[in-house]
Structure formats: C-alpha cells, structure tokens
Design a protein around this motif. Structure first.
Motif, PDB file in Angstrom:
ATOM      1  N   ARG A   6       0.648   2.228 -15.583  1.00 39.18           N
ATOM      2  CA  ARG A   6       0.734   1.616 -14.869  1.00 39.18           C
ATOM      3  C   ARG A   6      -0.229   1.825 -13.761  1.00 39.18           C
ATOM      4  NH1 ARG A   6       4.363   1.331 -10.019  1.00 39.18           N
ATOM      5  NH2 ARG A   6       4.031   3.864 -10.499  1.00 39.18           N
ATOM      6  N   HIS A   7       0.084   0.397 -12.720  1.00 38.18           N
ATOM      7  CA  HIS A   7      -1.390   0.334 -12.287  1.00 38.18           C
ATOM      8  C   HIS A   7      -0.554   0.001 -10.483  1.00 38.18           C
ATOM      9  CE1 HIS A   7      -3.656   0.193 -15.440  1.00 38.18           C
ATOM     10  NE2 HIS A   7      -5.044   0.470 -14.847  1.00 38.18           N
ATOM     11  N   PHE A   8      -1.189   0.765  -9.440  1.00 43.71           N
ATOM     12  CA  PHE A   8      -0.244  -0.569  -8.693  1.00 43.71           C
ATOM     13  C   PHE A   8      -1.367   0.276  -6.893  1.00 43.71           C
ATOM     14  CE2 PHE A   8       0.595   4.707  -9.261  1.00 43.71           C
ATOM     15  CZ  PHE A   8       1.091   5.171  -7.328  1.00 43.71           C
ATOM     16  N   TYR A   9      -1.345  -1.008  -5.832  1.00 40.29           N
ATOM     17  CA  TYR A   9      -2.070  -0.324  -5.083  1.00 40.29           C
ATOM     18  C   TYR A   9      -0.869  -0.202  -3.626  1.00 40.29           C
ATOM     19  CZ  TYR A   9      -5.532  -2.670  -7.816  1.00 40.29           C
ATOM     20  OH  TYR A   9      -6.536  -3.222  -8.573  1.00 40.29           O
ATOM     21  N   PHE A  10      -1.501   1.154  -2.851  1.00 39.27           N
ATOM     22  CA  PHE A  10      -1.283   1.440  -1.865  1.00 39.27           C
ATOM     23  C   PHE A  10      -1.718   2.381  -0.377  1.00 39.27           C
ATOM     24  CE2 PHE A  10      -1.573   5.484  -4.297  1.00 39.27           C
ATOM     25  CZ  PHE A  10      -2.357   6.237  -3.371  1.00 39.27           C
ATOM     26  N   VAL A  11      -1.144   2.039   0.867  1.00 42.44           N
ATOM     27  CA  VAL A  11      -1.994   2.205   1.730  1.00 42.44           C
ATOM     28  C   VAL A  11      -1.455   3.085   2.299  1.00 42.44           C
ATOM     29  CG1 VAL A  11      -2.479  -0.600   2.214  1.00 42.44           C
ATOM     30  CG2 VAL A  11      -0.536   1.010   3.339  1.00 42.44           C
ATOM     31  N   VAL A  12      -2.714   4.841   2.391  1.00 45.72           N
ATOM     32  CA  VAL A  12      -2.062   5.925   3.798  1.00 45.72           C
ATOM     33  C   VAL A  12      -2.561   5.185   5.363  1.00 45.72           C
ATOM     34  CG1 VAL A  12      -2.618   8.256   3.576  1.00 45.72           C
ATOM     35  CG2 VAL A  12      -2.986   6.781   1.698  1.00 45.72           C
ATOM     36  N   ASP A  13      -1.884   5.902   5.932  1.00 43.98           N
ATOM     37  CA  ASP A  13      -1.369   6.227   7.493  1.00 43.98           C
ATOM     38  C   ASP A  13      -1.583   6.865   7.459  1.00 43.98           C
ATOM     39  OD1 ASP A  13      -1.432   4.999  10.282  1.00 43.98           O
ATOM     40  OD2 ASP A  13       0.635   4.335  10.126  1.00 43.98           O
ATOM     41  N   ALA A  14      -3.292   6.998   8.664  1.00 44.05           N
ATOM     42  CA  ALA A  14      -3.662   7.963   8.548  1.00 44.05           C
ATOM     43  C   ALA A  14      -2.861   8.818  10.160  1.00 44.05           C
ATOM     44  CB  ALA A  14      -5.309   7.855  10.204  1.00 44.05           C
ATOM     45  N   ASP A  15      -1.934   7.880  11.029  1.00 48.01           N
ATOM     46  CA  ASP A  15      -0.509   8.720  11.735  1.00 48.01           C
ATOM     47  C   ASP A  15       0.445   9.962  10.723  1.00 48.01           C
ATOM     48  OD1 ASP A  15      -1.930   7.874  14.030  1.00 48.01           O
ATOM     49  OD2 ASP A  15      -0.743   6.170  13.913  1.00 48.01           O
ATOM     50  N   ALA A  16       0.275   9.217   9.664  1.00 46.87           N
ATOM     51  CA  ALA A  16       1.642   9.875   8.507  1.00 46.87           C
ATOM     52  C   ALA A  16       1.274  11.866   8.992  1.00 46.87           C
ATOM     53  CB  ALA A  16       1.516   9.635   7.241  1.00 46.87           C
ATOM     54  N   THR A  17       2.567  12.452   8.606  1.00 48.57           N
ATOM     55  CA  THR A  17       2.255  14.180   8.335  1.00 48.57           C
ATOM     56  C   THR A  17       2.038  13.888   6.779  1.00 48.57           C
ATOM     57  OG1 THR A  17       4.891  13.754   8.385  1.00 48.57           O
ATOM     58  CG2 THR A  17       3.463  14.355  10.275  1.00 48.57           C
ATOM     59  N   GLU A  18       2.910  13.028   6.118  1.00 49.15           N
ATOM     60  CA  GLU A  18       2.973  13.854   4.663  1.00 49.15           C
ATOM     61  C   GLU A  18       3.681  12.096   4.347  1.00 49.15           C
ATOM     62  OE1 GLU A  18       4.371  16.834   2.104  1.00 49.15           O
ATOM     63  OE2 GLU A  18       6.318  15.361   2.091  1.00 49.15           O
ATOM     64  N   VAL A  19       2.235  11.671   2.965  1.00 52.85           N
ATOM     65  CA  VAL A  19       3.084   9.968   2.252  1.00 52.85           C
ATOM     66  C   VAL A  19       3.750  11.066   1.061  1.00 52.85           C
ATOM     67  CG1 VAL A  19       2.442   8.491   1.063  1.00 52.85           C
ATOM     68  CG2 VAL A  19       1.665   9.079   3.515  1.00 52.85           C
ATOM     69  N   ASP A  20       5.148   9.979   0.651  1.00 47.46           N
ATOM     70  CA  ASP A  20       5.224   9.898  -0.656  1.00 47.46           C
ATOM     71  C   ASP A  20       5.315   8.633  -1.128  1.00 47.46           C
ATOM     72  OD1 ASP A  20       6.853  10.004  -2.996  1.00 47.46           O
ATOM     73  OD2 ASP A  20       8.557  11.281  -1.987  1.00 47.46           O
ATOM     74  N   LEU A  21       4.336   8.667  -2.931  1.00 55.72           N
ATOM     75  CA  LEU A  21       3.975   7.595  -3.153  1.00 55.72           C
ATOM     76  C   LEU A  21       5.449   6.568  -3.703  1.00 55.72           C
ATOM     77  CD1 LEU A  21       1.060   8.239  -4.772  1.00 55.72           C
ATOM     78  CD2 LEU A  21       1.173   7.083  -2.335  1.00 55.72           C
ATOM     79  N   GLY A  22       6.498   7.783  -3.948  1.00 51.25           N
ATOM     80  CA  GLY A  22       7.652   6.941  -5.165  1.00 51.25           C
ATOM     81  C   GLY A  22       8.244   6.057  -3.482  1.00 51.25           C
ATOM     82  N   VAL A  23       7.875   6.598  -2.584  1.00 46.72           N
ATOM     83  CA  VAL A  23       8.848   5.822  -0.887  1.00 46.72           C
ATOM     84  C   VAL A  23       8.354   4.381  -0.069  1.00 46.72           C
ATOM     85  CG1 VAL A  23       9.679   5.936   0.944  1.00 46.72           C
ATOM     86  CG2 VAL A  23      10.331   7.497  -0.441  1.00 46.72           C
ATOM     87  N   VAL A  24       6.753   4.529  -0.620  1.00 44.15           N
ATOM     88  CA  VAL A  24       5.724   4.107   0.035  1.00 44.15           C
ATOM     89  C   VAL A  24       5.562   2.960  -0.461  1.00 44.15           C
ATOM     90  CG1 VAL A  24       4.179   5.420   2.040  1.00 44.15           C
ATOM     91  CG2 VAL A  24       4.129   4.901  -0.732  1.00 44.15           C
ATOM     92  N   GLN A  25       5.389   1.517   0.336  1.00 45.25           N
ATOM     93  CA  GLN A  25       5.011  -0.033  -0.570  1.00 45.25           C
ATOM     94  C   GLN A  25       4.175  -0.028  -2.011  1.00 45.25           C
ATOM     95  OE1 GLN A  25       4.253  -3.401   1.506  1.00 45.25           O
ATOM     96  NE2 GLN A  25       5.025  -4.681   0.382  1.00 45.25           N
ATOM     97  N   GLN A  26       4.385  -0.156  -2.770  1.00 49.62           N
ATOM     98  CA  GLN A  26       3.254   0.116  -3.868  1.00 49.62           C
ATOM     99  C   GLN A  26       3.033  -1.170  -4.258  1.00 49.62           C
ATOM    100  OE1 GLN A  26       5.176   2.194  -7.270  1.00 49.62           O
ATOM    101  NE2 GLN A  26       5.058   4.148  -6.537  1.00 49.62           N
ATOM    102  N   LEU A  27       1.981  -2.008  -3.476  1.00 49.49           N
ATOM    103  CA  LEU A  27       1.487  -3.423  -4.293  1.00 49.49           C
ATOM    104  C   LEU A  27       0.990  -3.990  -5.254  1.00 49.49           C
ATOM    105  CD1 LEU A  27      -1.340  -3.276  -1.661  1.00 49.49           C
ATOM    106  CD2 LEU A  27       1.284  -4.272  -1.303  1.00 49.49           C
ATOM    107  N   ALA A  28       2.049  -4.416  -6.031  1.00 48.71           N
ATOM    108  CA  ALA A  28       2.155  -5.071  -7.254  1.00 48.71           C
ATOM    109  C   ALA A  28       0.356  -5.263  -7.704  1.00 48.71           C
ATOM    110  CB  ALA A  28       2.425  -6.373  -7.764  1.00 48.71           C
ATOM    111  N   PRO A  29      -0.125  -5.073  -9.225  1.00 48.40           N
ATOM    112  CA  PRO A  29      -1.522  -4.653  -9.719  1.00 48.40           C
ATOM    113  C   PRO A  29      -1.421  -6.278  -9.800  1.00 48.40           C
ATOM    114  CG  PRO A  29       0.605  -4.285 -11.409  1.00 48.40           C
ATOM    115  CD  PRO A  29       0.793  -4.626 -10.055  1.00 48.40           C
ATOM    116  N   ASP A  30      -0.645  -7.136  -9.251  1.00 48.38           N
ATOM    117  CA  ASP A  30      -0.870  -9.485 -10.629  1.00 48.38           C
ATOM    118  C   ASP A  30      -1.665  -9.485  -9.216  1.00 48.38           C
ATOM    119  OD1 ASP A  30       1.878  -8.739  -9.075  1.00 48.38           O
ATOM    120  OD2 ASP A  30       2.463 -10.383 -10.183  1.00 48.38           O
ATOM    121  N   LEU A  31      -1.470  -8.897  -7.759  1.00 47.47           N
ATOM    122  CA  LEU A  31      -1.652  -9.327  -7.119  1.00 47.47           C
ATOM    123  C   LEU A  31      -3.040  -9.036  -7.067  1.00 47.47           C
ATOM    124  CD1 LEU A  31       0.956  -7.948  -3.903  1.00 47.47           C
ATOM    125  CD2 LEU A  31       0.239  -9.876  -4.817  1.00 47.47           C
ATOM    126  N   THR A  32      -4.323  -9.524  -5.627  1.00 49.43           N
ATOM    127  CA  THR A  32      -5.964  -9.401  -6.142  1.00 49.43           C
ATOM    128  C   THR A  32      -6.613  -8.048  -5.281  1.00 49.43           C
ATOM    129  OG1 THR A  32      -7.281  -9.617  -4.795  1.00 49.43           O
ATOM    130  CG2 THR A  32      -5.427  -9.624  -3.027  1.00 49.43           C
TER     131      THR A  32
END
Length: 704
Positions: free
Chosen positions: A97-123
């Motif tokens: 499964r492919h997905f895209y995501f961004v990482v905020d510089a101000d975040a202390t930690e990122v859980d990929l199961g919580v952040v918005q995963q951009l759909a792979p059928d987008l650009t």
C-alpha cells in the motif's frame, strides 16, 4: 544514523496489524522523500533520509525505540519548500500500500497511523512553481511595473496623428514657397492672371502628392516597427510560458539514476523483472520485484507490426509464449488479445498464463518511481522507442538507464542526457571498450567472464554491473572482483543472507525464490511439479537442484535435522545400484553434481534402487566421494511409487543418516566435523535415465 547538528528531524512511529487475524503484523515500511534531496539553511550539503524498515510484532524494529527520524517537510528556508514523504507499506499476506504524508517541524513525535495519509491516486509529483514572464523581464534588468512590461510586449503604436501633422506642415511650407515663387514671377505690367493661377495649381498638386507619399511612408514604417516588436514580445512570452509550464507540470522523478547510484552498497536490479521467480517480462514479474523493495529493474523491448512496443526479450514469441514467429509480424490487437506467456513450463503449472505487457503501461506505472533499464532488443524497435521517449516521456533521462550491447550505438541516448550501460562479450577487447568509453557510464560483464577480465574492466574506473546473477555464491565472487551492480533473475534471494522458510509448500506447484537449478532460464533444469501429491523431481540426467529458500540452515545448540519423503516411480531393473538423494553441509550455493569436481566441499546421501543407504563426503580435489562409515546400510528395496522418509541429523560433532521405518536402517552417529555449511539440495545422483529419477516432497528443517 543521527542527522548532523543543525538539521532538524522528527521521530516517527508506525504500527501494523496482520492481514490474518488482526494481531501484530510483520513486513516492511519503505519511506522515500518525493524529491531527490533537500537543502537546509545553515547546513552544509543536502539531505534526504528514509529507507526500508522492518516490523516485528507490529512495531518498527529497525529504528531507535521503535521509531525512525525523518526530515520535516516544512523547514523554514528549505529548498525545495514544498514536498512530502512517500510510504510503501508491505504487510506480510497483503498487497503493498502506497500513501503520502507530511511531517510538521514543530511536532515532538508523529504517529503515521494518526496523521493524514494522502491517497496514492492523487498526484504523485509535486508542483515546483515557475518564474513569471514579468519576473523574468525584471530579472533581465528592466525597470517599471507590470503596465510597463505589457507595453514593452507591444511597442509604440503607429502614430498616424504625427504623420498627419508632418504632412500638413510639409504641405503648408510647399504652398507658401510656391506662392512666393509665383509672386516673384508675376508681371505687373499686365501678365495674365491665368499664368498665376496655373502656377499656383501646379505647386499645390505637387505638394499634395509629396505630402500623401510622406504620410503613407510614415504610417508603413510605424506599423512595421510595431509588428516586429509585437512578434518579438510574443515569442519571448511563449518561451517564458513554456519554461514555466514545464517546471510546473513536468513529472519529477522520485528516484533518479544518480541518487540511486549514490546509495552505498551493492545494487541489485530485477533481471527481466524477476524472470526466474515469475514469468519473465510480465507485469506480475515487475510488480514482484518492486513489491519486494527493489529500486531498479530491466525492461527489454520489441515492436509489433503496427509499431507498438512490448516488453519481450526475444525477437520471436517461440520461447516465452504459446505462439510462434517474430513479434513484428503480429498486429497490436492480436498480441493484446491472443498472446499468453507460457511461464508454467519453467516455473510450475500453479501459475496462470500471463498476457504480454505494453511498454507504455510499465512506463506510466513505474517511470520516475524506480530506475528502469531500457533496451531495444531488435533493430526495428530502436527508433520507435526513441520517438516514444522523446514525445511522451521527455523526463525519462532522469530515471532511465539506456541499456545496450557493445556493438550498438550510444550516440542518441547520450545526446538526450541518458545514463548508459554497455554490456560486453567475454572476448571484447580493450580496443573495443576504448572506442565506446566516452559514451558509456557503466560497464556490463557476464557471470561467465573470467574473474581476471572482470577485474580489468572494473579497473577502468567506471561502475560495473554483472548479469545474470541468481546465486549468492555468484554475488560474493562478483563483489570480490569490484562489481557494484547485480542484474538478478531472483533478486529477493540474491540480496538476502538468511533462510526464507523451514518447510516446503511444493503442493502450490510454483517455483520458489531461492530455487537454484544447474542452469538459469532452462526448462530442462527446472524443478518439475507432479499433478498430485505435492511431489517434485528433476527431469535431467544426473541433475541437481539447490534449495536456497531454506538456506543457510540455522542449527540449534544440538545441530539440525533435514527430513524429507522420497520415492522412485520406476526402478532400473538393469542396474539397481543407481541412486538419488540429497547433498548438504555446503558453505556455498554453487552447483553440485555427483562424481564430479565441485567448487566447494560437502556431504552426499544416496539411496540406491536396491535399498542400500550410504553417506559420502565430497571434496574439491577429486571426483569420487569419500564414504563415511565402514558398512553399507541395507534397507528394504524401494517399491515403485511407494514413499520412503529420509532423515539426516547434523550435530556439532557427528553426522547420521537414516531411513525411517526400521531402527536398523541408520548409519549411526559418525564422528565427522569436516563440513558445517548450511546449504543443501536435491540430487539425481548417478541416474541418467530420467524415467528412474527420484521424487521428493514434504521437506522439513528443524533445529536440534
């Protein structure tokens, strides 16, 4: 590895669940930046990060504290300023499964199961804003606002008013002069007034004609000047718009050739996709390679009678499909609808027949995401491939390596900016290589080439790739010769170092990764699957087959055990001393053959058609084996079609072989510590009549 001081990073966590049952899952997560590199203010060099990480019990196992650190995607002043991370999640038992995501510089930690995963059928490509035409005009040194810029595109209009003023002025001066001349010529003594009138009329007509000509010339000059300026401005604007559009909309490679080659370690490429595990040059072969984390693979190309390009190694369909004849005699619709590959012949009847795959489909699917080796195999495919790339994929040079034989031309790909791989014959001279050197980025050497010659080519200073590599022992020899890239038909096995399984599933009737026949891409050497019962055999005289999927065996504290069922469907009544069995204890997966000089030491168990069981040690200095133990082990003669179970125990100090069913059918523990390698395989032993060959099933490897 930590980032340098001053380079920000954010810890990222992720967990997965099993596809079966919902418990903790196992698999891999590949994290890739969508740009080749990121430049950060105040830090030297450029940065990327990411990699391939394993999951154990549902948690990231390769990070620090079940987490990995990634560059934020919104670092102030970074170049580029806009980008994202790509995640490729491969959970065992599920499709990747492919997905895209961004990482905020101000975040202390990122859980990929919580952040918005951009759909792979987008650009899948990020827009890089281009420079406007007005900004380019200002950067060229022009002053003024956008109104001045627009005015400069058109130029001054044709000034008809000025022309009219000029004409009136000339007309007035002409009339006054003519009147003065007429007055001076006037005869006060009585010259006729008609002469005066005629002179005035002539002067007036002449002045009017001159004025009209001057007016027309002025208008024409002004119009021509305005048209020239407008044309120049239009050309400049079109060029600027095209440049901006290309920058904005042309796809950007997620993985470039140069970025891939800059990675450390030996590179492994998919040969014909993964042609010794899946039907070669089919979409399933390419998908298999990429789903297992490969970042580069080969696409061979040929053309049909209508000019459409297809992924195919040979010029004809004879070897790999159920059809015959040259591909260039078939229409496109016929290839698409009627031609199926016959991978079942070599890879097992458990495979379904696969359709041919158009090159465009693979370029649309994988170009820019992984490095592609493209090679037109036939002369008639060269120009169609060049035209397709130039017109439909102008961004291809960033992530494509042009692959060709030393006897072909590399001028066009180098002119277009492609990296080139030139593979040479074993006998190609230095003079031949010198003639190609300026157009070559990487050299190609075969696994059949002598080690000395491979080292000579590596010493030329350019990266060297080798083909076809399907054994780990080949990899070790090639790396020792300075080879940095491996074109492998079984890439998952070749790049690995551990066993993939401990029990066979030959009932699936498909070739497994790690199966090493004596000859690659050879149906006679391939493992044969029985239609029922899960039995396998080698339909080749004195044939052997390496079982790399289960190698190297990992022994327990007390060693290990190999257990397998064996049978003979037909016995050789004329010579009951012929035999088949297993070879084992080898430190390498190089090919083995009974009663032959072999490249590495090991052991060989035989079971004759008369029931005699023996153990041998084989060495690299003689053809015949050295029998272990002092006596033959007489077991009941095999019965045609009846299963027998063979068991081998290897402890730190002893070797023992037995046939189950009678306590006396054993060699007993034999003190021998000569060989403790973890590679083994199947052997037809001395059997030359394949009708009397052995069959095997239900292999199990256990620790002692």
């Amino acid at each position: 590895m930590p980032f340098p001081e001053g380079v920000p990073s954010v810890p990222v966590r992720y967990s997965i669940t099993s596809a079966a049952g919902g418990g903790p899952g196992e698999g891999t997560l590949q994290l890739m930046p969508t740009v080749p590199a990121v430049r950060i203010p105040g830090a030297d060099g450029v940065f990327t990060g990411g990699g391939i990480y394993r999951f154990v019990d549902g948690q990231l196992a390769d990070g620090e504290g079940n987490q990995v650190r990634l560059l934020p995607t919104n670092i102030d002043g970074a170049n580029p300023a806009v980008w994202a991370w790509l995640g490729i999640e491969s959970v065992n038992g599920s499709q990747p499964r492919h997905f895209y995501f961004v990482v905020d510089a101000d975040a202390t930690e990122v859980d990929l199961g919580v952040v918005q995963q951009l759909a792979p059928d987008l650009t899948q490509y990020l827009a890089v804003p281009g420079e406007s035409a007005y900004e380019a005009w200002r950067r060229a040194g022009n002053d003024g606002d956008e109104a001045d810029f627009l005015a400069s595109l058109i130029g001054p209009p044709g000034d008809i008013t000025a022309a009219n003023d000029y004409t009136d002025e000339q007309l007035g001066q002409g009339l006054a002069a003519e009147v003065a001349r007429a007055n001076n010529a006037y005869d006060p003594a009585g010259a006729a007034s008609a002469a005066q009138s005629a002179a005035i009329a002539a002067a007036s007509s002449d002045a009017a004609g001159k004025a009209a000509s001057a007016q027309a010339a002025a208008i024409s000059a002004a119009s021509s000047d305005a048209a020239a300026k407008a044309s120049t401005a239009q050309s400049n604007a079109v060029a600027a718009a095209a440049t901006a559009a290309a920058s904005l909309y042309l796809p950007k490679a997620l993985l470039t050739v140069d970025a891939f080659m800059a990675q450390s370690g030996t590179k492994v490429f998919g040969h014909r996709g993964a042609g010794m595990v899946c039907p070669e040059h089919t979409e399933v072969a390419y998908d298999y390679a990429i789903a297992h984390g490969l970042q580069a693979m080969e696409l061979s190309v040929n053309v049909d009678s209508e000019g459409q390009l297809w992924c195919l190694h040979d010029l004809t369909l004879d070897r790999t499909t159920y059809n015959t004849g040259a591909l260039n005699t078939y229409p496109s619709t016929g290839v698409a609808q009627r031609v199926l590959t016959n991978g079942r012949v070599m890879l097992g009847q458990g495979w379904t027949d696969q359709p041919m795959v158009p090159l465009r489909r693979m370029l649309d699917k994988y170009l820019g995401k992984v490095v592609l080796f493209l090679e037109p195999k036939g002369n008639d495919a060269v120009v169609p491939l060049q035209n397709l790339l130039a017109t439909s994929y102008p961004h291809a040079p960033a992530s494509v390596i042009w692959k060709a034989h030393v006897g072909t031309s590399f001028v066009w790909p180098k002119q277009q900016g492609y990296r080139t791989w030139c593979y040479v014959d074993d006998g190609s001279s230095n003079a031949v290589l010198d003639g190609k050197d300026s157009l070559v980025d990487y050299w190609g050497v075969s696994t059949s080439m002598s080690s000395t010659r491979r080292k000579e080519i590596a010493a030329r200073g350019k990266p060297v790739f080798s083909w076809p590599v399907y054994r780990r022992s080949q990899r070790a020899a090639l790396e020792a010769d300075g080879v940095v890239g491996l074109m492998s038909s079984d890439p998952v096995y070749v790049r690995g170092t551990t066993a993939q399984a401990t029990a066979s599933r030959w009932d699936q009737q498909v070739k497994e990764s790690g199966g090493t026949p004596q000859t690659d891409y050879n149906t006679d050497a391939a493992l044969k699957f029985s239609e029922t019962g899960g039995w396998v055999s080698i339909n080749r005289a004195r044939g052997t087959y390496g079982l790399g999927r289960y190698c190297p065996i990992v022994p327990g504290a007390g060693g290990y055990r190999i257990q397998i069922e064996m049978k003979y469907d037909q016995l050789n009544a004329a010579d009951l001393a012929v035999h088949g069995g297993l070879y084992f204890g080898k430190a390498s997966d190089d090919p083995y053959e009974f009663n032959t000089i072999n490249p590495s030491n090991g052991y060989h168990l035989i079971l004759r058609h008369n029931g005699v069981l023996r153990l041998y040690r084989h060495v690299t200095t003689q053809t015949g084996g050295i029998q272990l133990g002092t006596a033959d082990i007489a077991t009941d003669a095999p019965v045609a079609g009846q299963s027998m179970t063979i068991q081998i125990d290897v402890t730190p100090t002893t070797i023992e072989a037995r046939r189950l069913g009678n306590a006396a059918w054993t060699t007993g523990p034999i003190a021998d510590i000569t060989n403790r390698g973890g590679y083994f395989g199947l052997s037809n032993g001395s059997i030359s009549d394949t009708a009397a060959r052995p069959f095997w099933r239900n292999l199990v490897v256990t620790q002692l």
